[in-house]
Structure formats: structure tokens, C-alpha cells
Enzyme design. Sequence first.
Site, mmCIF file in Angstrom:
data_model
loop_
_atom_site.group_PDB
_atom_site.id
_atom_site.type_symbol
_atom_site.label_atom_id
_atom_site.label_comp_id
_atom_site.label_asym_id
_atom_site.label_seq_id
_atom_site.Cartn_x
_atom_site.Cartn_y
_atom_site.Cartn_z
ATOM 1 N N HIS A 1 40.313 55.700 44.053
ATOM 2 C CA HIS A 1 40.259 54.245 43.864
ATOM 3 C C HIS A 1 40.751 53.512 45.115
ATOM 4 O O HIS A 1 41.712 52.733 45.059
ATOM 5 C CB HIS A 1 41.080 53.801 42.632
ATOM 6 C CG HIS A 1 40.781 52.389 42.217
ATOM 7 N ND1 HIS A 1 40.845 51.954 40.918
ATOM 8 C CD2 HIS A 1 40.392 51.292 42.928
ATOM 9 C CE1 HIS A 1 40.529 50.671 40.857
ATOM 10 N NE2 HIS A 1 40.248 50.242 42.088
ATOM 11 N N ARG B 1 34.563 50.228 38.358
ATOM 12 C CA ARG B 1 35.609 50.564 37.392
ATOM 13 C C ARG B 1 35.170 51.775 36.572
ATOM 14 O O ARG B 1 34.024 51.860 36.132
ATOM 15 C CB ARG B 1 35.854 49.399 36.422
ATOM 16 C CG ARG B 1 36.623 48.246 37.012
ATOM 17 C CD ARG B 1 38.088 48.603 37.311
ATOM 18 N NE ARG B 1 38.835 47.464 37.829
ATOM 19 C CZ ARG B 1 38.949 47.179 39.133
ATOM 20 N NH1 ARG B 1 38.409 47.957 40.043
ATOM 21 N NH2 ARG B 1 39.661 46.135 39.526
HETATM 22 P P1 NDP Z 1 31.494 39.489 41.136
HETATM 23 O O1 NDP Z 1 32.115 38.831 39.965
HETATM 24 O O2 NDP Z 1 31.245 38.680 42.363
HETATM 25 O O3 NDP Z 1 30.088 40.131 40.721
HETATM 26 C C1 NDP Z 1 29.872 40.726 39.493
HETATM 27 C C2 NDP Z 1 28.382 41.021 39.360
HETATM 28 O O4 NDP Z 1 28.173 41.752 38.155
HETATM 29 C C3 NDP Z 1 27.534 39.751 39.269
HETATM 30 O O5 NDP Z 1 26.325 39.924 39.949
HETATM 31 C C4 NDP Z 1 27.277 39.633 37.768
HETATM 32 O O6 NDP Z 1 26.056 38.968 37.426
HETATM 33 C C5 NDP Z 1 27.162 41.093 37.395
HETATM 34 N N1 NDP Z 1 27.412 41.285 35.968
HETATM 35 C C6 NDP Z 1 28.548 41.048 35.267
HETATM 36 N N2 NDP Z 1 28.377 41.337 33.963
HETATM 37 C C7 NDP Z 1 27.096 41.759 33.847
HETATM 38 C C8 NDP Z 1 26.297 42.193 32.756
HETATM 39 N N3 NDP Z 1 26.799 42.240 31.515
HETATM 40 N N4 NDP Z 1 25.028 42.541 32.991
HETATM 41 C C9 NDP Z 1 24.500 42.485 34.229
HETATM 42 N N5 NDP Z 1 25.204 42.090 35.335
HETATM 43 C C10 NDP Z 1 26.484 41.725 35.116
HETATM 44 O O7 NDP Z 1 32.406 40.752 41.467
HETATM 45 P P2 NDP Z 1 32.639 41.461 42.878
HETATM 46 O O8 NDP Z 1 31.318 41.760 43.466
HETATM 47 O O9 NDP Z 1 33.625 40.699 43.683
HETATM 48 O O10 NDP Z 1 33.382 42.804 42.416
HETATM 49 C C11 NDP Z 1 32.756 43.699 41.517
HETATM 50 C C12 NDP Z 1 33.774 44.684 40.983
HETATM 51 O O11 NDP Z 1 34.110 45.638 41.970
HETATM 52 C C13 NDP Z 1 35.125 44.095 40.600
HETATM 53 O O12 NDP Z 1 35.067 43.495 39.299
HETATM 54 C C14 NDP Z 1 36.023 45.301 40.635
HETATM 55 O O13 NDP Z 1 36.084 45.885 39.347
HETATM 56 C C15 NDP Z 1 35.333 46.241 41.592
HETATM 57 N N6 NDP Z 1 36.113 46.505 42.801
HETATM 58 C C16 NDP Z 1 36.494 47.793 43.061
HETATM 59 C C17 NDP Z 1 37.209 48.074 44.201
HETATM 60 C C18 NDP Z 1 37.563 49.472 44.548
HETATM 61 O O14 NDP Z 1 38.338 49.707 45.484
HETATM 62 N N7 NDP Z 1 37.031 50.463 43.863
HETATM 63 C C19 NDP Z 1 37.601 47.018 45.139
HETATM 64 C C20 NDP Z 1 37.139 45.723 44.788
HETATM 65 C C21 NDP Z 1 36.410 45.479 43.641
HETATM 66 P P3 NDP Z 1 25.783 37.436 37.844
HETATM 67 O O15 NDP Z 1 25.598 37.448 39.348
HETATM 68 O O16 NDP Z 1 24.541 37.111 37.148
HETATM 69 O O17 NDP Z 1 27.004 36.676 37.409
HETATM 70 C C1 OXD Z 2 39.940 45.406 43.089
HETATM 71 C C2 OXD Z 2 40.287 46.812 43.271
HETATM 72 O O1 OXD Z 2 39.541 45.001 41.983
HETATM 73 O O2 OXD Z 2 40.897 47.156 44.312
HETATM 74 O O3 OXD Z 2 40.087 44.630 44.060
HETATM 75 O O4 OXD Z 2 39.949 47.641 42.423
#
Ligand code: NDP
Ligand code: OXD
Length: 314
Positions: free
Chosen positions: A277, A229
Amino acid sequence: MSLLIAVSGWDEAPWIERFRALLPEHRIVTLGEPFDRREVHYVAAWKPPHGALAGLPNLAAIFSLGAGVDHLLNDPRLPDVPIARVVDADLTQRMSEYIMLHCLMHLRQQRLYDHQQREKIWQPDYSQAAARDIRIGIMGMGVMGQDAALKLNQLGFNVAGWSRTPKNFDNIQSFSGSEQLDVFLARTDILICLLPLTDATRGMINRPLLQKLARNGRLSGPILINAARGGVHVEADIISCLQDGTLKAATLDVFEVEPLPSDSPLWTMANVTLTPHNAAMSDPDFVAAQIVQNILRLEAGEDLLHQVDRGVGY
Ligand code: NDP
Ligand code: OXD
């Protein structure tokens, strides 16, 4: 019972078609038409306008059409009902493809060779680094981060991850919490952001953080890849770091303002690779099927899958 599809920025037609086919017993309604708000039990949403989901007295759950839920949680009038997000092998695979593509592109200096081809320059790099020489650091070791880490490790990169809680994978070093962030950054040549946008992560990738990346690596300067993001980074800091050499290059799929404004310097910087994106796009075939499965679970009295913890924001 109705499912309300509340989508902005994406074409809603394929979603309407899939949900109508998969949920013949439910009415599928959209924001653009009159509907009975009392009949709406479920919402499937991508960036719904603020307030659009308020005043649905029988709402049971909201389903994000993507993995991220910041587009919902930033609505001050979002109803207080369970939220589920997308966790889908197809979406994860697409993200890992993107991450592998851009790590390899930076490793193999493809942008340089694109330039050399345009200019008809024959100039091989005789000191080419190998994947094993490159230390990749992934911020966010959730569904996407873990899959990318394992695949990058298979490609031969030296991979570590940083998350809120520690992880345990063979050959992938785990760092967690703010106390281990600096040591993680100091061993990182390519920093990948796969963090959700939350109150805790907003603006986290800024100049002070980027200055802590390794400067002794084989790529002659640190590289940033943000496919999560734009709100997690500070764009002005990234631009100035790219200009003064704090960063050697960046791949950016996400931005503070999307679409990226036409006057952003990022569009024309030679050391920036931009995508609009779409690192990983939700496929209506897979995602609608998953949401319908979750609706049927709720109606059978079972727990919702992939429920978001509203307290931590992801
Ligand atoms: P998850 O919720 O599975 O993973 C999030 C990770 O971030 C976890 O490992 C979590 O830690 C870590 N995290 C969250 N907050 C913190 C913090 N404050 N400090 C340290 N680590 C933190 O999400 P996904 O992997 O499914 O997706 C990640 C992001 O990718 C989505 O939220 C979305 O914004 C983005 N995305 C973008 C896309 C695009 O096309 N550009 C497509 C799909 C997703 P912990 O494991 O300890 O909980
Ligand atoms: C998602 C994205 O969050 O596409 O899945 O950004």
C-alpha cells in the site's frame, strides 16, 4: 483554536512538525496527549480509531491526509461536518508512475526475465507485443484515473476508462454506469482499479467480473492492477482466478486486510506482484500545505476545496 492530528499506521511526527510550522497561531494536538476537546476546530486524519473524533463540539471540518476517505466514513461515530480530501499533483504523479511501471512490466514480461536471469536462461520472446496492441481499462476516471489514462495513452497503450459519469478525452474511450460495464470489460486486457471504496464499489472486482475480461489479447490472459482499495476486490476470487488462468497475473498494492496476513497465498504466487500500500504516499510537505490553505479559506469564509460528497462516499 486547535488542529487535532489523528493518525494511525503512519508516523505522525512529520505531520506535527509541518502543521506547527505552517499554523503558528493554532494549537496542534494529537490523540496521544491530553487536550481540550472544545478547542478543536479541525482534524487532520489518517485511519483514526473509531469514535476518536466524536465529542468535539466545535469541530468545523475534517481533512483526510490521503485521497481516499473510506477510512473516515467507515466510522459510525464520525461527526457530521464537511470532509475534504487530498487532491495533489505530487500524489497523482506518484500514482501514475506506479501504474505506468506495472503496465510496462506486464507488457515487457519483466517477471519472466527476472526468473530467467536467476536461472541463467537466455530466451528472448520473438513475438513481443507493443503497447499499441494492449487494451487498458481503468475503473475510476477521477483525479488519479484521468492522469494515469493520459500518461498511458502517451506511452502508446490503447486506453479506455469506466466511471459513474461519462468523460470526454481525445483518444480515450469513455464508458460509464453499470449498463456499459460489460462492454468495457470485454475490450480490456489490463484492468486497473482506481475506484474509491464505497457502498457501491465494495467487492465489485470479483470472479463474475474478472470472467468478463478479454481473452483474445496479446498478453495471453487478462491482468489486474489494483492500486485503490482492497475492499473493492474479493481476494479469494482473485486468488482462484490466478490459479485457474481466468487471470494471467496481478499487481496488488492494496488488500482486504492490511498488512497482508503472512498466511495469504498471494505472498508466494509466481504470477503476483505485491507492494505494501504505497503506490502513492502522501508527502507531508505538499499535503500539510494544502490542508492549511483550506483551513485559511474556511476562516476567510470561503468554500472548502476538494469537499467529499458524503452521499456517494467519495
Ligand atoms: P476521485 O474521487 O477523483 O475519482 C473516483 C473515480 O471513481 C471517479 O471517476 C468516479 O466516477 C469513479 N466512481 C466512484 N464510484 C463509482 C461507481 N460506483 N461506479 C463507477 N465509477 C465510480 O478519486 P481519486 O482518483 O483521487 O482516487 C481514487 C482512489 O485511489 C482513492 O479513493 C483511494 O482509495 C485510492 N488511492 C490509493 C493510493 C495508494 O497508495 N494505493 C493513493 C491514493 C489514492 P465519476 O468521475 O463519475 O464521479
Ligand atoms: C490515499 C492512500 O488514499 O494513500 O491517499 O491510500
